[in-house]
Design an enzyme around this catalytic site. Structure first.
Site, PDB file in Angstrom:
ATOM      1  N   PHE A  45      -7.416  -6.919  -5.691  1.00  0.00           N
ATOM      2  CA  PHE A  45      -6.212  -6.919  -6.531  1.00  0.00           C
ATOM      3  C   PHE A  45      -4.986  -7.035  -5.637  1.00  0.00           C
ATOM      4  O   PHE A  45      -4.845  -6.266  -4.683  1.00  0.00           O
ATOM      5  CB  PHE A  45      -6.110  -5.647  -7.377  1.00  0.00           C
ATOM      6  CG  PHE A  45      -4.874  -5.627  -8.236  1.00  0.00           C
ATOM      7  CD1 PHE A  45      -4.831  -6.313  -9.445  1.00  0.00           C
ATOM      8  CD2 PHE A  45      -3.737  -4.950  -7.820  1.00  0.00           C
ATOM      9  CE1 PHE A  45      -3.674  -6.335 -10.219  1.00  0.00           C
ATOM     10  CE2 PHE A  45      -2.575  -4.958  -8.595  1.00  0.00           C
ATOM     11  CZ  PHE A  45      -2.550  -5.652  -9.796  1.00  0.00           C
ATOM     12  N   ASP A  66      -3.787  -6.120   2.929  1.00  0.00           N
ATOM     13  CA  ASP A  66      -3.035  -5.552   1.813  1.00  0.00           C
ATOM     14  C   ASP A  66      -3.296  -4.047   1.815  1.00  0.00           C
ATOM     15  O   ASP A  66      -4.345  -3.586   1.373  1.00  0.00           O
ATOM     16  CB  ASP A  66      -3.496  -6.203   0.501  1.00  0.00           C
ATOM     17  CG  ASP A  66      -2.787  -5.618  -0.722  1.00  0.00           C
ATOM     18  OD1 ASP A  66      -2.200  -4.526  -0.605  1.00  0.00           O
ATOM     19  OD2 ASP A  66      -2.838  -6.259  -1.791  1.00  0.00           O
ATOM     20  N   LYS A  84       3.577   0.984  -3.065  1.00  0.00           N
ATOM     21  CA  LYS A  84       3.126   2.256  -3.637  1.00  0.00           C
ATOM     22  C   LYS A  84       3.709   3.494  -2.919  1.00  0.00           C
ATOM     23  O   LYS A  84       4.839   3.862  -3.197  1.00  0.00           O
ATOM     24  CB  LYS A  84       1.608   2.288  -3.717  1.00  0.00           C
ATOM     25  CG  LYS A  84       1.085   1.317  -4.807  1.00  0.00           C
ATOM     26  CD  LYS A  84      -0.303   1.656  -5.314  1.00  0.00           C
ATOM     27  CE  LYS A  84      -0.615   0.917  -6.592  1.00  0.00           C
ATOM     28  NZ  LYS A  84      -1.069  -0.465  -6.410  1.00  0.00           N
TER      29      LYS A  84
HETATM   30  C1  LIG Z   1      -0.784  -1.868  -6.759  1.00  0.00           C
HETATM   31  C2  LIG Z   1      -1.239  -2.927  -5.830  1.00  0.00           C
HETATM   32  C3  LIG Z   1      -0.559  -4.156  -5.717  1.00  0.00           C
HETATM   33  C4  LIG Z   1       0.616  -4.524  -6.600  1.00  0.00           C
HETATM   34  O1  LIG Z   1       1.697  -3.664  -6.427  1.00  0.00           O
HETATM   35  P1  LIG Z   1       2.874  -3.668  -7.525  1.00  0.00           P
HETATM   36  O2  LIG Z   1       3.883  -2.726  -6.944  1.00  0.00           O
HETATM   37  O3  LIG Z   1       2.281  -3.204  -8.815  1.00  0.00           O
HETATM   38  O4  LIG Z   1       3.380  -5.061  -7.606  1.00  0.00           O
HETATM   39  C5  LIG Z   1      -1.012  -5.063  -4.787  1.00  0.00           C
HETATM   40  N1  LIG Z   1      -2.085  -4.796  -4.001  1.00  0.00           N
HETATM   41  C6  LIG Z   1      -2.747  -3.636  -4.082  1.00  0.00           C
HETATM   42  C7  LIG Z   1      -3.898  -3.379  -3.165  1.00  0.00           C
HETATM   43  C8  LIG Z   1      -2.356  -2.658  -5.004  1.00  0.00           C
HETATM   44  O5  LIG Z   1      -3.047  -1.516  -5.104  1.00  0.00           O
END
Ligand SMILES: *Cc1c(COP(=O)(O)O)cnc(C)c1O
Length: 403
Positions: A140, A225, A254
């Site tokens: 994700f 990420d 986050k």
């Molecule tokens: C939450 C998340 C995102 C997206 O972050 P947003 O602030 O909602 O745009 C991208 N990558 C990972 C691994 C995430 O957990």
């Protein structure tokens, strides 16, 4: 009914908000540490921390002070001018990571969007028209068109086609399949050290190191990420530190601001050269209020020992989950897994009724798929709070999952 009750606020929300969320039927109005309170005065233990975001819990005094002091100085001037908190935050991130340079934005999706654009641009500067991205099934990466295209679960992008072209997905953990997708068109590989939304799946031993070797051999960039895994969530400041390997680009969001929206794209001196004046930007990026909070988050994590405390709590949480799994047995719990204070309980049945029962019993948890309960509590959580939460979860699983 009071116009400020849980029920009436929920009804008002359902009248005026676009229906892309289905919120739990409570309204949270206040928080302190790992506890939150709803509009009807009911208290909860928060084991999800705003989706792995409230890394120091709610209303941490150091964050309140940082926000308040900055609020009395200056709020926003854009990147047409220097501001101190943004630079101090970049200095901290550079000091504590592989990175030499940082770009700030406001969310995870934007941090990944910048990383992916950076990768394309970096090759273009070398007269190489590489544009493809290799990502992983179950991954994700966000909701912008580029990041949702890279996201490895069709449910997130169905109906938004045409997607960004040139994106391929390999099974997570499969180096041979990844290698087979690499070509002279590959700009970057993007991967989560632990897949968060995709079920809390830690990278198998050797996977990240193998990706580093593949990227080096191919000549593409490697992007980690760490939006969900960063800032101490897995017991180290950044999850890739467990694997003894560094990326070319790392994205954060986050927990970075401890609850204030901020994202970051961190990279090396060499790769950063791709973004020259005017090539990328964000009006709010590095906003002083957000950056001041993020500086305080890093200071508390490192100087106040919260990072170490979180690592210890992660170890006891893992042991307690193992014990729970053996008490409830394989008829109810398939397995428990994760890293640090990012943990999952994979159930044999639907997780929804378990989440509902936990909430009614005063414990907030989240899911990571149909049958997966996810825990991402603040790193400040105490042993007694973990035990209290786990006993509620255990009873809820016992009652809601058919053996
Ligand atoms: C939450 C998340 C995102 C997206 O972050 P947003 O602030 O909602 O745009 C991208 N990558 C990972 C691994 C995430 O957990």
């Amino acid at each position: 009914m009071s116009p400020d009750s849980n029920e009436s606020i929920a009804r008002r929300g359902s009248d005026v908000l676009i229906g892309n969320y289905r919120p739990q039927p409570i309204t949270l109005v206040r928080g302190q540490g790992c506890r939150v309170e709803d509009a009807d005065g009911k208290h909860y233990l928060d084991l999800m921390g705003g989706i792995a975001t409230a890394v120091l819990g709610h209303c941490h005094p150091a964050l309140m002070r940082a926000l308040d002091e900055q609020a009395h100085r200056i709020w926003h001037v854009s990147n047409l001018y220097n501001t101190r908190p943004q630079i101090e935050l970049a200095e901290r991130l550079v000091r504590h990571s592989f990175a030499d340079r940082v770009f700030f934005c406001n969310s995870g999706a934007e941090a990944n969007e910048a990383a992916l654009k950076l990768a394309r641009r970096w090759h273009r500067d070398r007269d190489d028209d590489r544009f493809e991205i290799i990502a992983f099934e179950g991954g994700f990466h966000g909701r912008t068109l580029f990041t949702v295209s890279v996201t490895g679960t069709p449910a997130y992008w169905k109906g938004f086609e045409p997607l960004v072209p040139g994106i391929h997905h390999a099974p997570y953990g499969d180096l041979a399949a990844t290698e087979a997708l690499l070509s002279k068109k590959t700009a970057a590989i993007i991967v989560e050290p632990v897949q968060g939304e995709g079920g809390v799946r830690p990278a198998p031993e050797g996977f990240l190191r193998g990706l580093r070797e593949l990227a080096d051999r191919n000549g593409c960039l490697l992007i980690f990420d760490e939006i969900q895994t960063g800032m101490g969530r897995t017991g180290r400041l950044f999850a890739h530190e467990h694997h003894g390997v560094a990326p070319d680009v790392m994205t954060l969001a986050k927990a970075l601001g401890g609850g204030i929206p901020i994202g970051a794209t961190c990279t090396t001196e060499a790769v950063a050269t791709a973004l020259t004046p005017g090539t990328h930007g964000s009006t709010f990026g590095g906003n002083p209020l957000a950056a001041a909070c993020a500086c305080a988050v890093l200071d508390v994590l490192i100087e106040d020992g919260v990072l170490d405390h979180g690592r210890r709590m992660g170890e006891t949480l893992a042991a307690q989950l193992e014990a729970m799994a053996s008490r409830l047995g394989p008829d109810r719990i398939v397995e428990t897994r994760g890293a640090g204070l990012l943990r999952a309980i994979e159930l044999t049945g639907p997780v929804g009724p378990v989440v509902d029962r936990c909430r009614r019993e005063g414990v907030l948890v989240i899911t990571a798929g149909e049958k997966i309960l996810r825990l991402a509590p603040p790193l400040t959580i105490e042993q007694s709070e973990l035990s209290e939460g786990l006993s509620v979860i255990e009873k809820a699983i016992e009652q809601e999952v058919q053996a």
